[in-house]
Design a protein around this motif. Structure first.
Motif, PDB file in Angstrom:
ATOM      1  N   ALA A  62       0.857  -1.182   0.000  1.00 47.13           N
ATOM      2  CA  ALA A  62       0.000   0.000   0.000  1.00 47.13           C
ATOM      3  C   ALA A  62       0.892   1.230   0.000  1.00 47.13           C
ATOM      4  O   ALA A  62       1.913   1.266   0.671  1.00 47.13           O
ATOM      5  CB  ALA A  62      -0.910   0.009   1.221  1.00 47.13           C
ATOM      6  N   VAL A  63       0.510   2.233  -0.766  1.00 47.54           N
ATOM      7  CA  VAL A  63       1.275   3.479  -0.839  1.00 47.54           C
ATOM      8  C   VAL A  63       0.335   4.618  -0.474  1.00 47.54           C
ATOM      9  O   VAL A  63      -0.750   4.757  -1.040  1.00 47.54           O
ATOM     10  CB  VAL A  63       1.839   3.703  -2.259  1.00 47.54           C
ATOM     11  N   VAL A  64       0.756   5.430   0.472  1.00 44.74           N
ATOM     12  CA  VAL A  64       0.002   6.611   0.870  1.00 44.74           C
ATOM     13  C   VAL A  64       0.947   7.789   0.739  1.00 44.74           C
ATOM     14  O   VAL A  64       2.038   7.775   1.290  1.00 44.74           O
ATOM     15  CB  VAL A  64      -0.499   6.506   2.324  1.00 44.74           C
ATOM     16  N   ARG A  65       0.542   8.792  -0.003  1.00 43.57           N
ATOM     17  CA  ARG A  65       1.389   9.984  -0.162  1.00 43.57           C
ATOM     18  C   ARG A  65       0.802  11.112   0.657  1.00 43.57           C
ATOM     19  O   ARG A  65      -0.362  11.465   0.515  1.00 43.57           O
ATOM     20  CB  ARG A  65       1.478  10.417  -1.617  1.00 43.57           C
ATOM     21  N   LEU A  66       1.629  11.668   1.519  1.00 43.83           N
ATOM     22  CA  LEU A  66       1.250  12.850   2.286  1.00 43.83           C
ATOM     23  C   LEU A  66       2.126  13.986   1.808  1.00 43.83           C
ATOM     24  O   LEU A  66       3.334  13.819   1.653  1.00 43.83           O
ATOM     25  CB  LEU A  66       1.477  12.618   3.783  1.00 43.83           C
ATOM     26  N   GLY A  67       1.553  15.108   1.574  1.00 42.34           N
ATOM     27  CA  GLY A  67       2.366  16.225   1.130  1.00 42.34           C
ATOM     28  C   GLY A  67       1.519  17.396   0.708  1.00 42.34           C
ATOM     29  O   GLY A  67       0.328  17.462   0.965  1.00 42.34           O
ATOM     30  N   THR A  68       2.170  18.296   0.047  1.00 45.36           N
ATOM     31  CA  THR A  68       1.497  19.498  -0.403  1.00 45.36           C
ATOM     32  C   THR A  68       1.260  19.424  -1.897  1.00 45.36           C
ATOM     33  O   THR A  68       1.879  18.628  -2.596  1.00 45.36           O
ATOM     34  CB  THR A  68       2.346  20.735  -0.086  1.00 45.36           C
ATOM     35  N   CYS A  69       0.357  20.247  -2.371  1.00 49.17           N
ATOM     36  CA  CYS A  69       0.086  20.286  -3.805  1.00 49.17           C
ATOM     37  C   CYS A  69      -0.516  21.643  -4.153  1.00 49.17           C
ATOM     38  O   CYS A  69      -0.871  22.421  -3.272  1.00 49.17           O
ATOM     39  CB  CYS A  69      -0.857  19.161  -4.215  1.00 49.17           C
ATOM     40  N   GLY A  70      -0.643  21.901  -5.411  1.00 48.89           N
ATOM     41  CA  GLY A  70      -1.281  23.123  -5.866  1.00 48.89           C
ATOM     42  C   GLY A  70      -2.764  22.890  -6.058  1.00 48.89           C
ATOM     43  O   GLY A  70      -3.262  21.780  -5.965  1.00 48.89           O
ATOM     44  N   ALA A  71      -3.486  23.960  -6.304  1.00 54.18           N
ATOM     45  CA  ALA A  71      -4.919  23.854  -6.566  1.00 54.18           C
ATOM     46  C   ALA A  71      -5.271  24.700  -7.771  1.00 54.18           C
ATOM     47  O   ALA A  71      -4.643  25.720  -8.026  1.00 54.18           O
ATOM     48  CB  ALA A  71      -5.719  24.320  -5.344  1.00 54.18           C
ATOM     49  N   LEU A  72      -6.255  24.267  -8.530  1.00 49.99           N
ATOM     50  CA  LEU A  72      -6.684  25.001  -9.715  1.00 49.99           C
ATOM     51  C   LEU A  72      -7.636  26.139  -9.363  1.00 49.99           C
ATOM     52  O   LEU A  72      -7.772  27.093 -10.100  1.00 49.99           O
ATOM     53  CB  LEU A  72      -7.345  24.052 -10.710  1.00 49.99           C
ATOM     54  N   GLN A  73      -8.326  26.032  -8.232  1.00 50.97           N
ATOM     55  CA  GLN A  73      -9.271  27.060  -7.827  1.00 50.97           C
ATOM     56  C   GLN A  73      -8.551  28.103  -6.974  1.00 50.97           C
ATOM     57  O   GLN A  73      -7.654  27.783  -6.212  1.00 50.97           O
ATOM     58  CB  GLN A  73     -10.411  26.453  -6.997  1.00 50.97           C
ATOM     59  N   PRO A  74      -8.980  29.360  -7.103  1.00 52.56           N
ATOM     60  CA  PRO A  74      -8.382  30.383  -6.242  1.00 52.56           C
ATOM     61  C   PRO A  74      -8.760  30.113  -4.787  1.00 52.56           C
ATOM     62  O   PRO A  74      -9.820  29.593  -4.492  1.00 52.56           O
ATOM     63  CB  PRO A  74      -8.994  31.687  -6.751  1.00 52.56           C
ATOM     64  N   GLY A  75      -7.878  30.449  -3.902  1.00 54.18           N
ATOM     65  CA  GLY A  75      -8.147  30.232  -2.487  1.00 54.18           C
ATOM     66  C   GLY A  75      -7.284  31.156  -1.660  1.00 54.18           C
ATOM     67  O   GLY A  75      -6.571  31.998  -2.181  1.00 54.18           O
ATOM     68  N   THR A  76      -7.366  30.989  -0.378  1.00 56.48           N
ATOM     69  CA  THR A  76      -6.595  31.807   0.529  1.00 56.48           C
ATOM     70  C   THR A  76      -5.382  31.019   0.997  1.00 56.48           C
ATOM     71  O   THR A  76      -5.503  29.861   1.387  1.00 56.48           O
ATOM     72  CB  THR A  76      -7.455  32.199   1.745  1.00 56.48           C
ATOM     73  N   LEU A  77      -4.226  31.659   0.959  1.00 53.93           N
ATOM     74  CA  LEU A  77      -3.019  30.987   1.438  1.00 53.93           C
ATOM     75  C   LEU A  77      -3.182  30.570   2.885  1.00 53.93           C
ATOM     76  O   LEU A  77      -3.797  31.273   3.688  1.00 53.93           O
ATOM     77  CB  LEU A  77      -1.813  31.915   1.307  1.00 53.93           C
ATOM     78  N   GLY A  78      -2.646  29.398   3.222  1.00 50.74           N
ATOM     79  CA  GLY A  78      -2.701  28.918   4.595  1.00 50.74           C
ATOM     80  C   GLY A  78      -3.895  28.031   4.905  1.00 50.74           C
ATOM     81  O   GLY A  78      -3.991  27.484   5.984  1.00 50.74           O
ATOM     82  N   LYS A  79      -4.818  27.883   3.965  1.00 49.15           N
ATOM     83  CA  LYS A  79      -5.975  27.008   4.191  1.00 49.15           C
ATOM     84  C   LYS A  79      -5.592  25.558   3.945  1.00 49.15           C
ATOM     85  O   LYS A  79      -4.724  25.262   3.132  1.00 49.15           O
ATOM     86  CB  LYS A  79      -7.117  27.388   3.263  1.00 49.15           C
ATOM     87  N   ILE A  80      -6.254  24.646   4.616  1.00 45.62           N
ATOM     88  CA  ILE A  80      -6.049  23.216   4.409  1.00 45.62           C
ATOM     89  C   ILE A  80      -7.172  22.718   3.517  1.00 45.62           C
ATOM     90  O   ILE A  80      -8.357  22.937   3.805  1.00 45.62           O
ATOM     91  CB  ILE A  80      -6.045  22.451   5.745  1.00 45.62           C
ATOM     92  N   LEU A  81      -6.804  22.071   2.414  1.00 41.34           N
ATOM     93  CA  LEU A  81      -7.784  21.512   1.495  1.00 41.34           C
ATOM     94  C   LEU A  81      -7.702  19.994   1.550  1.00 41.34           C
ATOM     95  O   LEU A  81      -6.622  19.424   1.528  1.00 41.34           O
ATOM     96  CB  LEU A  81      -7.485  21.969   0.060  1.00 41.34           C
ATOM     97  N   VAL A  82      -8.851  19.359   1.632  1.00 39.29           N
ATOM     98  CA  VAL A  82      -8.909  17.903   1.626  1.00 39.29           C
ATOM     99  C   VAL A  82      -9.670  17.477   0.385  1.00 39.29           C
ATOM    100  O   VAL A  82     -10.857  17.792   0.244  1.00 39.29           O
ATOM    101  CB  VAL A  82      -9.606  17.347   2.887  1.00 39.29           C
ATOM    102  N   PRO A  83      -9.000  16.766  -0.549  1.00 39.19           N
ATOM    103  CA  PRO A  83      -9.685  16.376  -1.784  1.00 39.19           C
ATOM    104  C   PRO A  83     -10.747  15.311  -1.513  1.00 39.19           C
ATOM    105  O   PRO A  83     -10.612  14.499  -0.613  1.00 39.19           O
ATOM    106  CB  PRO A  83      -8.569  15.828  -2.657  1.00 39.19           C
ATOM    107  N   ALA A  84     -11.816  15.348  -2.293  1.00 43.59           N
ATOM    108  CA  ALA A  84     -12.865  14.351  -2.183  1.00 43.59           C
ATOM    109  C   ALA A  84     -12.431  13.022  -2.815  1.00 43.59           C
ATOM    110  O   ALA A  84     -12.910  11.979  -2.422  1.00 43.59           O
ATOM    111  CB  ALA A  84     -14.138  14.858  -2.870  1.00 43.59           C
TER     112      ALA A  84
END
Length: 89
Positions: A62-84
């Motif tokens: 099993a492989v689980v990747r934890l890390g950061t990524c970019g987003a295509l939608q505008p947002g506020t810096l510092g927010k945590i996004l959890v993909p569906a």
């Protein structure tokens, strides 16, 4: 987080010549062996690490990747996004 192996071997730590850091041990009170591997940045490095791991691991993996990524939608810096959903390549 990781404990020594049931046969008293210590938790394994190594930094490869490619810069990947690997720590392998046992989780909790189980005999489940877990390796934590830094893949550095980007999908190409992740692909490289998974292919090399698959070449030396027999059975399920099993492989689980934890890390950061970019987003295509505008947002506020510092927010945590959890993909569906994730993606399988």
């Amino acid at each position: 987080f990781l404990k020594p192996f049931p046969n008293s071997d210590p938790v394994f730590n190594m930094v490869s010549s490619r810069g990947f850091s690997v720590t392998t041990g046992v989780v909790g009170d189980s005999d489940t062996t877990v390796s934590i591997v830094t893949t550095l940045m980007g999908l190409p490095n992740m692909d490289f690490v998974v292919r090399e791991a698959r070449a030396v691991v027999d059975g399920p993996m099993a492989v689980v990747r934890l890390g950061t990524c970019g987003a295509l939608q505008p947002g506020t810096l510092g927010k945590i996004l959890v993909p569906a959903e994730g993606c399988v390549l």
